[in-house]
Design an enzyme around this catalytic site. Structure first.
Site, PDB file in Angstrom:
ATOM      1  N   GLY A  16      17.153  23.153  35.786  1.00  0.00           N
ATOM      2  CA  GLY A  16      18.185  22.470  36.556  1.00  0.00           C
ATOM      3  C   GLY A  16      18.504  23.124  37.894  1.00  0.00           C
ATOM      4  O   GLY A  16      18.835  22.442  38.866  1.00  0.00           O
ATOM      5  N   ASN A  17      18.363  24.473  37.984  1.00  0.00           N
ATOM      6  CA  ASN A  17      18.753  25.154  39.224  1.00  0.00           C
ATOM      7  C   ASN A  17      17.747  24.957  40.355  1.00  0.00           C
ATOM      8  O   ASN A  17      18.012  25.322  41.491  1.00  0.00           O
ATOM      9  CB  ASN A  17      18.999  26.640  38.978  1.00  0.00           C
ATOM     10  CG  ASN A  17      17.724  27.383  38.673  1.00  0.00           C
ATOM     11  OD1 ASN A  17      16.930  26.950  37.848  1.00  0.00           O
ATOM     12  ND2 ASN A  17      17.517  28.489  39.345  1.00  0.00           N
ATOM     13  N   LYS A 133      23.788  17.699  20.910  1.00  0.00           N
ATOM     14  CA  LYS A 133      23.553  18.063  22.310  1.00  0.00           C
ATOM     15  C   LYS A 133      24.641  17.424  23.179  1.00  0.00           C
ATOM     16  O   LYS A 133      24.729  16.199  23.281  1.00  0.00           O
ATOM     17  CB  LYS A 133      22.160  17.551  22.700  1.00  0.00           C
ATOM     18  CG  LYS A 133      21.870  17.576  24.165  1.00  0.00           C
ATOM     19  CD  LYS A 133      21.302  18.904  24.603  1.00  0.00           C
ATOM     20  CE  LYS A 133      21.120  18.910  26.115  1.00  0.00           C
ATOM     21  NZ  LYS A 133      20.924  20.246  26.638  1.00  0.00           N
ATOM     22  N   LYS A 212      13.489  19.347  27.556  1.00  0.00           N
ATOM     23  CA  LYS A 212      12.387  19.213  28.514  1.00  0.00           C
ATOM     24  C   LYS A 212      11.303  20.291  28.326  1.00  0.00           C
ATOM     25  O   LYS A 212      10.140  20.065  28.627  1.00  0.00           O
ATOM     26  CB  LYS A 212      12.900  19.186  29.954  1.00  0.00           C
ATOM     27  CG  LYS A 212      13.391  20.516  30.504  1.00  0.00           C
ATOM     28  CD  LYS A 212      12.566  20.982  31.676  1.00  0.00           C
ATOM     29  CE  LYS A 212      13.026  22.274  32.283  1.00  0.00           C
ATOM     30  NZ  LYS A 212      13.786  23.249  31.571  1.00  0.00           N
ATOM     31  N   LYS A 274      12.796  27.371  25.311  1.00  0.00           N
ATOM     32  CA  LYS A 274      11.783  27.855  26.267  1.00  0.00           C
ATOM     33  C   LYS A 274      10.789  28.777  25.553  1.00  0.00           C
ATOM     34  O   LYS A 274       9.575  28.651  25.720  1.00  0.00           O
ATOM     35  CB  LYS A 274      12.436  28.614  27.430  1.00  0.00           C
ATOM     36  CG  LYS A 274      13.318  27.726  28.294  1.00  0.00           C
ATOM     37  CD  LYS A 274      13.866  28.480  29.490  1.00  0.00           C
ATOM     38  CE  LYS A 274      15.060  27.766  30.101  1.00  0.00           C
ATOM     39  NZ  LYS A 274      14.853  26.360  30.422  1.00  0.00           N
TER      40      LYS A 274
HETATM   41  P1  ADP Z   1      17.246  25.366  32.578  1.00  0.00           P
HETATM   42  O1  ADP Z   1      18.088  24.405  33.325  1.00  0.00           O
HETATM   43  O2  ADP Z   1      16.340  26.148  33.451  1.00  0.00           O
HETATM   44  O3  ADP Z   1      16.555  24.767  31.386  1.00  0.00           O
HETATM   45  P2  ADP Z   1      19.045  26.767  30.718  1.00  0.00           P
HETATM   46  O4  ADP Z   1      20.446  26.985  31.109  1.00  0.00           O
HETATM   47  O5  ADP Z   1      18.750  25.738  29.694  1.00  0.00           O
HETATM   48  O6  ADP Z   1      18.254  26.505  32.069  1.00  0.00           O
HETATM   49  O7  ADP Z   1      18.382  28.145  30.225  1.00  0.00           O
HETATM   50  C1  ADP Z   1      18.455  29.326  31.004  1.00  0.00           C
HETATM   51  C2  ADP Z   1      19.649  30.167  30.590  1.00  0.00           C
HETATM   52  O8  ADP Z   1      19.386  30.805  29.336  1.00  0.00           O
HETATM   53  C3  ADP Z   1      19.958  31.332  31.484  1.00  0.00           C
HETATM   54  O9  ADP Z   1      20.762  30.941  32.579  1.00  0.00           O
HETATM   55  C4  ADP Z   1      20.699  32.309  30.550  1.00  0.00           C
HETATM   56  O10 ADP Z   1      22.090  32.199  30.748  1.00  0.00           O
HETATM   57  C5  ADP Z   1      20.390  31.801  29.164  1.00  0.00           C
HETATM   58  N1  ADP Z   1      19.928  32.803  28.207  1.00  0.00           N
HETATM   59  C6  ADP Z   1      20.335  32.841  26.925  1.00  0.00           C
HETATM   60  N2  ADP Z   1      19.737  33.828  26.257  1.00  0.00           N
HETATM   61  C7  ADP Z   1      18.905  34.439  27.122  1.00  0.00           C
HETATM   62  C8  ADP Z   1      17.994  35.533  26.992  1.00  0.00           C
HETATM   63  N3  ADP Z   1      17.812  36.173  25.848  1.00  0.00           N
HETATM   64  N4  ADP Z   1      17.293  35.907  28.093  1.00  0.00           N
HETATM   65  C9  ADP Z   1      17.463  35.257  29.274  1.00  0.00           C
HETATM   66  N5  ADP Z   1      18.313  34.217  29.437  1.00  0.00           N
HETATM   67  C10 ADP Z   1      19.030  33.792  28.372  1.00  0.00           C
HETATM   68 MG    MG Z   2      17.697  23.847  29.606  1.00  0.00          MG
END
Ligand code: ADP
Ligand code: MG
Length: 312
Positions: A16-17, A133, A212, A274
């Site tokens: 998203g960023n 969700k 996604k 992820k």
């Molecule tokens: P995107 O929009 O890229 O899918 P998400 O918000 O779904 O982003 O996932 C990324 C987020 O996961 C990071 O901003 C962080 O806050 C969070 N996060 C949770 N656990 C971890 C971890 N173990 N290592 C790194 N990031 C983490």
């Molecule tokens: Mg996400």
């Protein structure tokens, strides 16, 4: 005529960023500006690799849901239609930014295309029994009572919740493979794809949201991607995230990933899918997988940036 038969394929899943940074309002001007940096990297990579781009749509679909709440003169649109709308709007923003960056890099002859993508989910997926969700705007307890959907209390207020079923197959996989073979840059599976259920020989859309990253892993397996890069807003995968002992990993094996997942290091709504997606990709024959910051996409492809996930 260039010989592309040996070019490897990279799938880049944009978080998203890539579109809206923390603290921004999310205007279209901001989103187009934010896209320039990842698109510069992707333009350069497209010289040596075939490229597939997937992307999230959380804030964009949230805004469309909010817009509907503000207007009662027209009927509310179902979520599947809103996901299709965001594939169009974000696909357009990615295409136009990437076009400009390709031109600037002297690669203006590259073709690109955005595809409206369906992703099949199973009607029997247990996620449908437990919609969890959160999507769209926040409501007060009073407002939440009159909403026609399941609602859940979150830290900042009440929100609509939808099921997040697992992706079974990407409907357009053959088309995507054919386009990649022609060396098109393909933008697809936006927002995890439009979730559909098989209905005999046809499909019908459902009110759900597919992750996604999991959809991207499935797509990667189905079209034969070599390198999978998940680009997000942190430098990679950390152990002890959000604690004083947080430690980012340069490398993580699949068995370590499984153990950390089981130990709760990676939450379900963010880093969990992820890591799971990277593991699935490698186990289905993918060569390399990395989780990295948006600014580090190019470096992660070369190696030595973000967290590389490896089979052993
Ligand atoms: P995107 O929009 O890229 O899918 P998400 O918000 O779904 O982003 O996932 C990324 C987020 O996961 C990071 O901003 C962080 O806050 C969070 N996060 C949770 N656990 C971890 C971890 N173990 N290592 C790194 N990031 C983490
Ligand atoms: Mg996400």
């Amino acid at each position: 005529m260039r010989h592309n038969t040996k070019k490897e394929t990279i799938l880049i899943a944009l978080g998203g960023n890539a579109l809206i940074r923390a603290g921004q309002q999310g205007t279209i001007a901001e989103q187009l500006e934010n896209l320039r940096q990842p698109m510069q990297q992707i333009a350069r990579l497209s010289e040596r690799y075939r490229i597939i781009i997937t992307h999230g749509n959380g804030p964009q679909v949230g805004n469309l849901l909010l817009q509907q709440e503000c207007c009662s003169a027209v009927p509310r649109l179902p979520l599947e239609i809103l996901v299709a709308q965001t594939q169009g709007q974000i696909g357009y923003m990615i295409e136009s930014t990437l076009d400009g960056e390709l031109e600037a890099a002297g690669l203006g002859n590259r073709h690109l295309v955005s595809l409206i993508s369906y992703v099949v989910v199973a009607e029997s997926d247990p996620a449908f029994l437990d919609p969890s969700k959160p999507v769209g705007p926040f409501y007060s307890e009073e407002e939440a009572k009159s909403l026609p959907w399941p609602v859940r209390k979150t830290a900042k207020g009440y929100r609509r919740v939808v099921a997040s079923p697992r992706p079974v197959t990407i409907v357009e996989k053959s088309e995507i493979r054919a386009l990649i073979d022609l060396d098109f840059i393909v933008i697809c599976c936006g927002g995890g794809g439009i979730p559909v259920i098989r209905d005999g020989r046809a499909f019908h859309g459902v009110d759900a949201v597919i992750d996604k990253d999991l959809a991207s892993a499935r797509l990667a397996g189905e079209v034969g991607v070599d390198i999978f890069v998940i680009a997000t807003d942190v430098p990679g995968v950390a152990i002890g995230y959000d604690t004083p002992d947080a430690r980012y990993l340069d490398r993580m094996t699949v068995s370590e990933a499984r153990r950390y997942l089981a130990e709760g290091e990676f939450p379900a709504g963010s880093m969990g899918p992820k890591v799971e997606a990277a593991v699935q990709f490698l186990e289905s024959g993918g060569k390399r997988a990395a989780i990295t910051a948006i600014e580090g996409i190019e470096q992660a492809v070369i190696g030595g940036n973000g967290t590389e996930i490896v089979l052993a």
